[in-house]
Write an enzyme that holds these catalytic residues in place. Sequence first.
Site, PDB file in Angstrom:
ATOM      1  N   HIS A  77      -2.132   9.738  -1.268  1.00  0.00           N
ATOM      2  CA  HIS A  77      -1.071   8.731  -1.296  1.00  0.00           C
ATOM      3  C   HIS A  77       0.235   9.401  -1.655  1.00  0.00           C
ATOM      4  O   HIS A  77       0.254  10.328  -2.461  1.00  0.00           O
ATOM      5  CB  HIS A  77      -1.392   7.636  -2.336  1.00  0.00           C
ATOM      6  N   ASP A 100      -7.542   1.834   0.860  1.00  0.00           N
ATOM      7  CA  ASP A 100      -8.214   1.662   2.151  1.00  0.00           C
ATOM      8  C   ASP A 100      -9.594   2.303   2.200  1.00  0.00           C
ATOM      9  O   ASP A 100     -10.341   2.080   3.145  1.00  0.00           O
ATOM     10  CB  ASP A 100      -7.338   2.260   3.270  1.00  0.00           C
TER      11      ASP A 100
END
Length: 426
Positions: A304, A361
């Site tokens: 991320h 996710d």
Amino acid sequence: MKDKVKLIFEGKTYELPIVTGSEGEKAIDISNLRQKTGLITLDPGYANTGSCTSSITFMDGEKGILRYRGIPVKQLAEHSSFIETVYLLINGVLPAKEELNNMSVLFNDNSLVHEDMQIFYQNFPRASHPMGILSSMVNALRSFYPELETIEEEINITVTRLLSKVRTMAAMSYKISRGHKVVYPRPDLKYSANFLNMMFDTPVRPYPIDEDLVKALDVFWILHADHEQNCSTSAVRLVGSGRVNLYAAISAGIAALWGPLHGGANQAVIEMLTDIQNDGGNYRRAIERAKDKNDSFRLMGFGHRVYKAYDPRAKIMKKMCDKVLAKLKISDPLLDIAKELEEAALKDDYFIEYNLYPNIDFYSGIVLRAMGIPTNMFTVMFAIGRLPGWIAQWKESVDDPKWKLGRPRQIYTGPIKTDYIPIEQR
Ligand code: CMC
């Protein structure tokens, strides 16, 4: 004395002010930099650039913190509902009971979609991706509801209309893609229950509403509701800065979310786990490929831009996988592969060195699969959840007295002035 940054350029010293946020984050204010020095800054991917000040969401990527309007997302996931969180994000405070009830009524009153919209749905080619359809249809909403959006009351109606209709439109696209009759929203059902019913109810098999699944979907959407200046939210703000209508700005956000490095990762994770399953469960090969700099493959659902610690949303989502699967009494081999893959990656030097942890996710697709949501609808589920965040950020930007057209600069690296050569002389 207030902190300042000194910039020395061509023998001159310039002082640049520091802006400090409520959680102590600091930024150099360069808003007058070009005017004063002739310089611009260069920051591909905006990794070091703040595009705005915002009072909506706070993230600390190093500590794995995420709060909406100051409230930790974990507390909201445990105690709030999606609709209450929507109110919080858009209005800045938690609603009183009556305000929440009024909001539910508005959601019901605006949940139907113009019947003529079905003609559009019916005419998309069968293989169309639901994200492409959703982005187009949200843009098309403006033509069906062209009322002005500048009066405060009408903005609230537009916002509620959009949130309520997007849920109906998403379920409708699924039904039409299957060649089934559209199921209309029911006034007796709350937001998430209504969505599940519109997706799965059929004349031959009525959908049994399961409160645990409804709660799981609420939590799923709460966890996706906002994430400050990510790719799609920045798209909404940037497109919105040209003063387009809200629908067009949101349509741009949906298009941006579709990408596999952003919201499309939830679909990409399930596809990756399925490939590993088809490869005999060989998750180590996926890890080796992700580390190979000559291979463009990345471990989807890992890494991320902001989180350099475990994504707090992924922690909640992982627990939810176990809960939902236990409730439905199903086992999913992809969950076992995901857990093994995570364990091996977190021990691997490459992933440790690059601070790569599972993001939201990584486990969300497994929850959606268990609920019966088809893989190509996963990113649509993300979009429904992110909608209140996009709207809150859009509203904050248009209400900002310092609102400016978004227009980055560049450093030109092409040919210097070159004279045109007529075609017969080339
Ligand atoms: N697997 C392997 N290597 C990775 C990964 C990964 N998932 N993520 C980053 N890296 C490596 C990358 O190869 C690069 O290495 P090097 O510097 O040697 O070239 C380094 O880490 C930095 O990568 P980056 O793309 O410059 O860094 P970023 O902070 O912009 O990356 C990211 C963020 C999400 C684009 C990236 O981690 C990624 O592609 N992850 C997989 C896709 C994914 O799961 N996306 C969902 C993000 S969470 C949902 C959302 O909010 O959008």
